[in-house]
Design a protein around this motif. Structure first.
Motif, short mmCIF file in Angstrom:
data_model
loop_
_atom_site.label_atom_id
_atom_site.label_comp_id
_atom_site.label_asym_id
_atom_site.label_seq_id
_atom_site.Cartn_x
_atom_site.Cartn_y
_atom_site.Cartn_z
N LEU A 105 1.02 -0.58 -0.02
CA LEU A 105 -0.05 -0.27 -0.16
C LEU A 105 0.82 0.94 -0.12
N GLY A 106 2.27 1.18 0.77
CA GLY A 106 2.68 2.15 0.37
C GLY A 106 3.35 2.95 -0.34
N LEU A 107 3.76 1.40 -1.06
CA LEU A 107 4.87 1.86 -2.65
C LEU A 107 3.34 2.51 -3.52
N ILE A 108 2.16 2.05 -3.22
CA ILE A 108 1.66 2.59 -4.53
C ILE A 108 1.11 3.60 -3.95
N ILE A 109 1.11 4.29 -2.85
CA ILE A 109 0.61 5.44 -2.89
C ILE A 109 1.62 6.84 -2.35
N SER A 110 3.36 6.07 -1.93
CA SER A 110 4.69 6.27 -3.08
C SER A 110 4.25 6.96 -4.50
N LEU A 111 3.92 5.66 -5.53
CA LEU A 111 4.02 5.94 -6.64
C LEU A 111 3.20 7.36 -7.05
N MET A 112 1.47 7.07 -6.57
CA MET A 112 0.99 8.60 -6.77
C MET A 112 1.56 9.48 -6.33
N TYR A 113 2.25 9.57 -5.28
CA TYR A 113 3.23 10.86 -4.72
C TYR A 113 3.75 11.30 -5.87
N TYR A 114 5.00 10.51 -6.39
CA TYR A 114 5.67 10.67 -7.36
C TYR A 114 4.90 11.36 -8.63
N HIS A 115 3.74 10.31 -9.29
CA HIS A 115 3.68 11.40 -9.96
C HIS A 115 3.24 12.55 -9.45
N HIS A 116 2.64 12.95 -9.20
CA HIS A 116 2.24 14.06 -9.02
C HIS A 116 3.80 15.63 -8.78
N MET A 117 3.99 14.51 -8.37
CA MET A 117 5.64 15.70 -7.74
C MET A 117 5.81 15.64 -9.35
N GLU A 118 5.64 15.06 -10.21
CA GLU A 118 6.17 15.24 -11.77
C GLU A 118 5.19 16.21 -12.39
N TYR A 119 4.10 15.62 -11.96
CA TYR A 119 2.87 16.73 -12.37
C TYR A 119 2.34 17.85 -12.35
N TRP A 120 2.59 18.30 -10.67
CA TRP A 120 2.93 19.65 -10.44
C TRP A 120 4.15 20.31 -10.73
N ASP A 121 5.71 19.23 -11.30
CA ASP A 121 6.85 20.12 -10.99
C ASP A 121 7.28 20.60 -9.48
N ARG A 122 7.54 19.79 -8.92
CA ARG A 122 7.80 20.53 -7.72
C ARG A 122 8.83 19.15 -7.40
N PRO A 123 9.83 19.26 -7.53
CA PRO A 123 11.07 18.17 -7.39
C PRO A 123 11.62 18.15 -5.66
N HIS A 124 11.39 19.43 -4.94
CA HIS A 124 11.99 18.85 -3.45
C HIS A 124 10.51 18.90 -2.68
N LEU A 125 9.90 18.12 -3.29
CA LEU A 125 9.06 16.80 -2.29
C LEU A 125 10.04 15.91 -2.51
N ALA A 126 10.95 15.36 -3.66
CA ALA A 126 11.50 14.06 -3.58
C ALA A 126 12.41 14.03 -1.92
N TRP A 127 12.33 14.53 -0.86
CA TRP A 127 12.99 14.58 -0.14
C TRP A 127 12.41 13.61 0.67
N LEU A 128 10.92 13.52 0.86
CA LEU A 128 10.01 13.11 1.37
C LEU A 128 10.17 12.02 1.13
N LEU A 129 10.11 11.25 -0.07
CA LEU A 129 10.68 10.27 -0.87
C LEU A 129 11.87 9.36 -0.10
N LEU A 130 13.04 10.49 -0.71
CA LEU A 130 13.54 10.41 -0.15
C LEU A 130 13.90 9.07 1.24
N LEU A 131 13.10 9.60 2.38
CA LEU A 131 12.92 9.96 3.65
C LEU A 131 12.32 8.34 3.55
N TYR A 132 11.26 8.40 3.24
CA TYR A 132 10.33 7.35 2.89
C TYR A 132 11.08 6.15 2.98
#
Length: 1147
Positions: free
Chosen positions: A66-93
């Protein structure tokens, strides 16, 4: 938190791929499968080892999934919104996930040790590695987007500025791309409304035809430069242009094929599991966790695995098919453009390799075959043989000796299949040859349909096409039979192999066949049928693709006109012929977004065409130096031929300077090289020796060809031809080209749409529109190849005085005029006299008079003779091609009630009684209440202004247009009561457009093969062509290329004359039959015709008064009505008469 809430309301159309996008989604996909089966392992462990449910065995894996699926949705919106700094949270995860997984591995290893047969331990290690890969992707994104943002150039796609870009394949995530989820909007829209072209929007830049073409052409030019003397390899071009996509397709196809074998591998174990499951044996487990062998022996897990693999295989297939489709479409687009551009660079004279039929097949059939191969069968090239090999080895493993026998059966039948494929290839090659011939003949029939119907030859030419089509269909049937045989072999072969193997196994093997072996063997044999089933189609398209590629490579390597040779380059600030095309192409590419139409002019710098061949007995000069500033074009020691493969010069020792802003008139008899000289200046001929140099300031050329060419567009668009509309200049051009009166008669004025090939315009109108196009263009040099021959006296005089001597001279444009009307020579700054491909005299009229008194005297006598003849009651006739609206032509003929005698018409009397005629229902009449009586053997001249109905009157005699009132009686028989074919075969007509067909000169003179050689030579002698044909190597068997391109226009008209003379009809209609021949030849022809047809009825439409000097009667038409009819003497005495005005205007 407020920041994320605000982002939720952003509605972006596109998604920007961050670095490692595809890698991230691929790893995540693998991770989803691993975590899914990790949870299944936990459930299986819990069910098999414990009496009480232990949630800790599988709940963590489910939460991780479930966490992996949520992380993919998060990654998709990171690219969709073009907000690369959101990757810090993904890296922590990912760091936390790695730590958690390492602790889980440590805990399991403490209880059981590092036993790699335990699936939980193996899954933990694999999961940890995949987590590390995900973390690496985030680190890479942060490095390139946050830490070092300038290390990667920020590129903002141009596609983002398009408001109607809906084709978003390149701007969605890889999952949406693989499943084509991004295209759901089109499916939804189609349910609500009918899809129209505007609903699809525009294409992204990477799929624009321009970009595909540029990439392909660049690689093809590279291959041309490095291929040496061999033909450039299109295979290398295919590979170098699309190698990344081809590799991707092959890899995906290999994975797809490999996953296919998971099913057979699982099936045997499922059967074994089911057998053991119902035996109710009590199992004792040595490990607290499920082992690898235990996990992959469980039937339920294997069914789940088959389902998962099936989903993955189908997704892979959709994805690779999409890539294959793109490759096929891009190759088809690029190859079609390459063939089109090659066609533009071919010599005017076609060869066996460049016929219309072959070119059309290259553009349609060959490129489509290549597209289908890359779309449907690209992945099969490697996957199918590998597929068959794996199945064969597996069968050997399962069935032993029986498997060997089965493979032997396969090997024995395969040569038969290959033989069938080879025969199919051979027949297909021959079939394509027949297809080329059929298309060429069909094109000829359509191009010459008017002449065929006028002559009653429809059945003859249609039968030729039918015979060719019959041969083609016979070969097509044979190809289909071999294809069916291949299909039968591929369908029957698996069952033959199965029957053989089981029969051999039962006889040789002592061990009984178990269900798992039987089912697995049957599945494998079924899998063997899949590649064998597609093998016939695969072989067919492979063979067709190889043949098509070979044909295209050969076509693209044939000789081009010298002015477009790809290997030429700029020399000393000037350009030789090779750069002309490249600069023009570059100019068109740079302006294509602003000007969608093809530019009329060629924009080049000062350049010269110079020799590239060494020819014995011909002087070879070096590159000409800088020409004088007041010279626009200079030819030095020019020797020119029509092709590189022949060094027989058509033009010899051409030396001429054409000064800027002057009028140069080129004269000479037919076939002396006037049009060839124009072609040499335009770079359309091969330069054997010498050079053609343009002044750098006079670098734009407008050309009006001898045969008018119009687009299927409005009259205004045909004149503007991509130029900006300037009202004052446009109206001036209309006035000097005498088009205002025509515009008033057209239903839509200058917005009237011109039909294909100018079918709804008269001959004079077509030529004047082409002339207006040249005048309107902003060019420095205007080349006019005999445009006055299709114009009547009034219009011709108006054009000469206002357009050429007025408008063009006022603009100080350099004009080269080819004409037979020597009365205009007094206006020329320079006169070039051509004879036998050479300039025998040059200079202005005063210089020719002083140095060539005899020639000048001959000209004066000819002009004087014509003038005197006019004063002796002769008239100058005008030209007008029929409107060409053949809708009435194709109607069923009226019922025949009369069968005329075989010698009808025997006298040639014509009685036209109050006829009113029109071209089609709904159109205004072109003839109104026309009544004329023509006596047997009478010579009638027909004249009138453009659009007066002259050609229409002759067409009524042959029932080419509808007669809605009145009737026509010929030798006492109403022509409406007899067969149309009988009518047309008993009369002869020579239309204004000279039409020749591909074949021998003998065939063009006598398509029905009714006459002997002596008759043919007599007809040629009457037409003043006998000496010319005698000089040809093959004489009557000389090959005429497509459209008669290897024969001058004047000679074509004379061949059509000879063809009409052969029929020996009592009635002969000549519709401007000598418009393109010189005065001297015309005068000779008229004298011969007067003798040879003294007892025949002759109706003549002509421009020159000398052509109808001996007419017994003159018929004058205006707006479809008879305004004057009588002898020339009588009409000239009529004050204010139209005929008298025509003669006076000529004088």
């Amino acid at each position: 938190m407020k920041y994320f809430t605000e982002l939720r309301y952003y509605d972006y159309k596109f998604l920007l791929h961050y670095p490692g996008h595809a890698f991230k989604w691929t790893i995540s996909g693998i991770l989803i499968v691993v975590l899914f089966f990790s949870a299944a392992e936990g459930i299986l462990t819990d069910l098999s080892r414990n009496d009480v449910t232990n949630l800790y065995l599988y709940i963590p894996q489910m939460l991780s999934l479930l966490g992996l699926i949520i992380s993919l949705m998060y990654y998709h919106h990171m690219e969709y919104w073009d907000r690369p700094h959101l990757a810090w949270l993904l890296l922590l995860y990912w760091i936390m996930a790695i730590i958690g997984e390492v602790l889980a591995i440590f805990r399991v290893s403490q209880s059981i040790g590092f036993n790699y047969s335990i699936l939980r331990l193996d899954v933990g290690i694999i999961t940890t590695i995949l987590y590390c890969c995900c973390a690496a992707v985030e680190i890479n994104v942060l490095h390139k987007k946050i830490v070092c943002p300038f290390s990667e150039e920020k590129i903002f796609p141009k596609d983002f500025v398009e408001t109607n870009l809906y084709y978003m394949q390149s701007y969605v995530n890889i999952l949406s791309n693989a499943t084509i989820w991004w295209l759901n909007w089109l499916v939804s829209l189609s349910r609500r409304q009918t899809i129209v072209l505007d609903d699809l929007g525009c294409l992204p830049g990477e799929f624009e035809g321009k970009r595909m073409i540029e990439a392909f052409n660049k690689v093809y030019r590279y291959e041309q430069q490095n291929c040496g003397k061999r033909v450039p390899s299109l295979w290398k071009v295919y590979w170098r242009t699309h190698y990344t996509m081809i590799i991707r397709v092959c890899v995906l196809r290999f994975i797809h094929s490999a996953l296919t074998f998971v099913g057979p591998a699982c099936l045997g174990k499922i059967v074994m599991y089911a057998t053991e499951y119902y035996a109710n044996d009590i199992k004792i487990y040595s490990s607290p966790f499920v082992t690898v062998d235990e996990f992959f022996s469980n039937g339920f897990i294997l069914v789940l695995l088959i389902f998962t693999i099936l989903v993955i295989r189908n997704t892979l297939y959709v994805y690779l098919y999409g890539i294959s489709t793109i490759i096929g479409l891009q190759l088809k687009t690029a190859l079609q453009n390459l063939v089109y551009e090659k066609t533009l660079r071919l010599p005017l004279q076609s060869t066996d390799d460049t016929t219309v039929g072959k070119t059309i097949n290259h553009m349609s059939v060959d490129v489509t075959v290549i597209q289908f191969f890359f779309t449907l069968f690209l992945g099969f090239v490697l996957a199918n043989p590998l597929h068959i090999l794996i199945v064969s080895i597996w069968l050997l493993y399962l069935m032993g000796i029986a498997g060997v026998v089965g493979i032997c059966v396969l090997l024995l039948i395969m040569p038969l299949a290959l033989k069938t494929a080879r025969m199919q290839h051979k027949l297909q090659h021959v079939n394509m040859h027949h297809s080329d011939i059929r298309v060429k003949k069909t094109n000829e029939l359509l191009q010459g349909i008017k002449l065929l119907k006028l002559s009653g030859w429809e059945e003859l030419f249609a039968s030729n096409i039918t015979n060719t089509r019959s041969e083609e269909m016979k070969l097509t049937s044979k190809v289909a039979m071999y294809f069916l045989l291949s299909g039968l072999l591929s369908q029957a072969l698996p069952w033959i192999i199965a029957l053989t193997m089981f029969a051999v196994y039962s006889q040789l093997d002592t061990e009984p066949l178990t269900p798992d072996v039987v089912f697995t063997t049957l599945v494998l044999i079924n899998f063997l049928s899949q590649p064998l089933f597609v093998m016939p189609s695969f072989a067919k398209y492979t063979i067709d693709m190889v043949a098509a590629t070979k044909r295209l490579a050969h076509f693209l390597s044939v000789d081009e006109i010298e002015g477009n040779a790809e290997h030429r380059s700029i020399v000393d600030g000037r350009m030789d012929s090779g750069c002309l095309h490249e600069l023009t192409e570059e100019y068109e590419m740079n302006t294509i977004e602003m000007k969608p139409t093809t530019p009329l002019v060629q924009r080049v710098q000062r350049h010269n065409y110079q020799t590239t061949h060494e020819i014995n007995q011909l002087p070879i000069t070096a590159t000409a130096g800088h020409i004088e500033t007041d010279v626009a074009i200079e030819i030095v020691n020019g020797y020119f031929s029509w092709g590189r493969s022949t060094y027989e010069a058509v033009l010899n020792n051409i030396n001429v300077k054409i000064k800027t802003g002057t009028l140069t008139i080129v004269v000479g008899k037919i076939g002396t090289g006037k049009s060839s000289l124009v072609s040499a200046i335009l770079g359309e001929m091969n330069t054997i020796s010498g050079s053609v140099t343009f002044n750098g300031r006079d670098n734009r050329i407008a050309y009006v060809a001898q045969k008018a060419w119009l687009q299927n567009a409005s009259l205004r668009d045909n004149i503007l031809f991509g130029e900006t509309y300037v009202r004052e200049r446009y109206n001036t051009v209309l006035q000097v080209c005498a088009l205002n009166a025509d515009l008033r008669s057209l239903p839509g004025g200058d917005m009237t749409e011109i039909g294909e090939r100018g079918i709804n315009m008269s001959g004079g109108q077509k030529h004047r529109i082409c002339l207006a196009r040249a005048l309107y263009s902003n060019t420095d040099v205007v080349i006019l190849d005999d445009p006055l021959s299709a114009l009547d006296v009034h219009v011709s005089t108006h054009i000469m005085e206002n357009a050429i001597l007025g408008y063009l001279r006022e603009q100080q444009r350099t004009v080269i005029l080819v004409t037979h009307q020597i009365q205009h020579l007094e206006h020329a700054n320079q006169v070039l006299v051509m004879e036998n491909g050479q300039i025998i005299k040059k200079g202005d009229l005063r210089e020719i008079r002083s140095h060539n008194i005899e020639m000048y005297r001959q000209w004066k006598e000819l002009i004087s003779t014509i003038s005197e003849s006019e004063n002796e009651n002769e008239n100058e006739l005008v030209t007008k091609k029929d409107l060409g609206l053949y809708s009435g032509t194709f109607k069923a003929p009226k019922p025949c009630t009369v069968s005329p005698p075989n010698n009808w018409p025997s006298r040639g009397s014509i009685n036209i009684q109050n006829i009113t005629a029109r071209y089609a229902i709904g159109l205004d009449p072109v003839l109104t209440n026309v009544s004329v009586k023509i006596r047997p053997g009478e010579k009638v001249g027909i004249c009138g202004r453009t659009g007066s109905g002259k050609s229409s009157l002759t067409l009524t005699l042959l029932r080419m247009i509808d007669i809605i009132e009145g009737r026509i009686i010929i030798d006492g028989i109403d022509i409406s009561k007899i067969s149309v074919l009988t009518l047309r075969r008993r009369m002869s007509i020579i239309p204004q457009d000279p039409v020749l067909f591909c074949g021998t000169l003998r065939f063009n003179l006598d398509p029905e093969e009714k006459y002997g050689d002596q008759d043919l030579w007599n007809a040629l002698e009457i037409a003043q062509l006998k000496d010319c044909v005698l000089e040809m190597d093959e004489q009557l068997d000389t090959i005429v290329t497509d459209g008669g391109d290897n024969i001058s226009t004047g000679q074509r008209q004379l061949i059509c004359l000879a063809r009409a003379f052969l029929r020996k009809s009592r009635i002969l209609i000549m519709d401007e039959a000598t418009a393109s021949v010189d005065f001297e030849t015309d005068a000779t022809l008229q004298a011969v015709i007067a003798t040879a047809f003294s007892d025949k009825t002759v109706l003549t439409i002509a421009h020159r008064i000398s052509t109808i000097l001996d007419s017994d009667t003159v018929l004058v038409l205006s707006e479809g009505r008879v305004v004057e009819y009588g002898t020339p003497q009588k009409l000239l005495r009529k004050d204010g008469g139209m005929f008298a005005s025509l003669v006076n205007n000529t004088e």
